[in-house]
Design a protein around this motif. Structure first.
Motif, short mmCIF file in Angstrom:
data_model
loop_
_atom_site.label_atom_id
_atom_site.label_comp_id
_atom_site.label_asym_id
_atom_site.label_seq_id
_atom_site.Cartn_x
_atom_site.Cartn_y
_atom_site.Cartn_z
N LYS A 128 -15.27 -10.97 115.03
CA LYS A 128 -15.47 -10.94 113.71
C LYS A 128 -14.10 -11.57 112.78
CE LYS A 128 -17.69 -8.12 111.52
NZ LYS A 128 -17.81 -7.14 110.44
N HIS A 135 -20.44 -15.00 112.34
CA HIS A 135 -19.86 -13.82 111.83
C HIS A 135 -20.86 -12.77 111.28
CE1 HIS A 135 -17.87 -11.23 108.70
NE2 HIS A 135 -16.73 -11.35 109.40
N ARG A 136 -21.93 -13.38 110.98
CA ARG A 136 -23.12 -12.43 110.62
C ARG A 136 -23.83 -11.87 111.86
NH1 ARG A 136 -24.91 -15.11 106.51
NH2 ARG A 136 -25.79 -16.73 107.89
N GLU A 155 -23.28 -3.47 114.01
CA GLU A 155 -23.89 -2.33 113.61
C GLU A 155 -24.92 -1.75 114.38
OE1 GLU A 155 -24.75 0.22 110.21
OE2 GLU A 155 -23.17 -1.62 110.34
N LYS A 187 -15.30 -6.73 116.98
CA LYS A 187 -14.33 -6.78 115.59
C LYS A 187 -13.42 -7.82 116.01
CE LYS A 187 -14.91 -1.64 114.92
NZ LYS A 187 -14.29 -0.50 114.87
N SER A 189 -21.73 -9.10 113.07
CA SER A 189 -21.74 -8.06 112.37
C SER A 189 -22.92 -7.33 112.54
CB SER A 189 -21.76 -8.24 110.86
OG SER A 189 -20.44 -8.84 110.44
#
Length: 72
Positions: A52, A21-22, A29, A49, A25
């Protein structure tokens, strides 16, 4: 089964999901920081998205499953 300070099992599977998940992300980003996204980058943004969200749902399911095991 080990239990962490928050009462949840110390699950390597949950930790792996958190790392995924990180990573998603961070990738998302990096895309968002761009002033313009190509069509491929826009598709990648949507894909990240969705990934995630899927991972977040899996983490919630694992955690609620672990909680049910302790309540029973």
């Amino acid at each position: 089964m080990d239990v962490e300070a928050n009462g949840l099992p110390d699950s390597e599977e949950i930790h792996q999901l958190e790392r995924e998940h990180r990573r998603y992300s961070e990738q998302l980003e990096a895309l968002i920081q761009k002033p313009y996204l190509s069509e491929e980058e826009q598709l990648e943004e949507v894909r990240l998205k969705k990934l995630k969200l899927r991972i977040k749902d899996q983490m919630a399911a694992r955690r609620s499953g672990h909680l049910r095991a302790y309540v029973a």
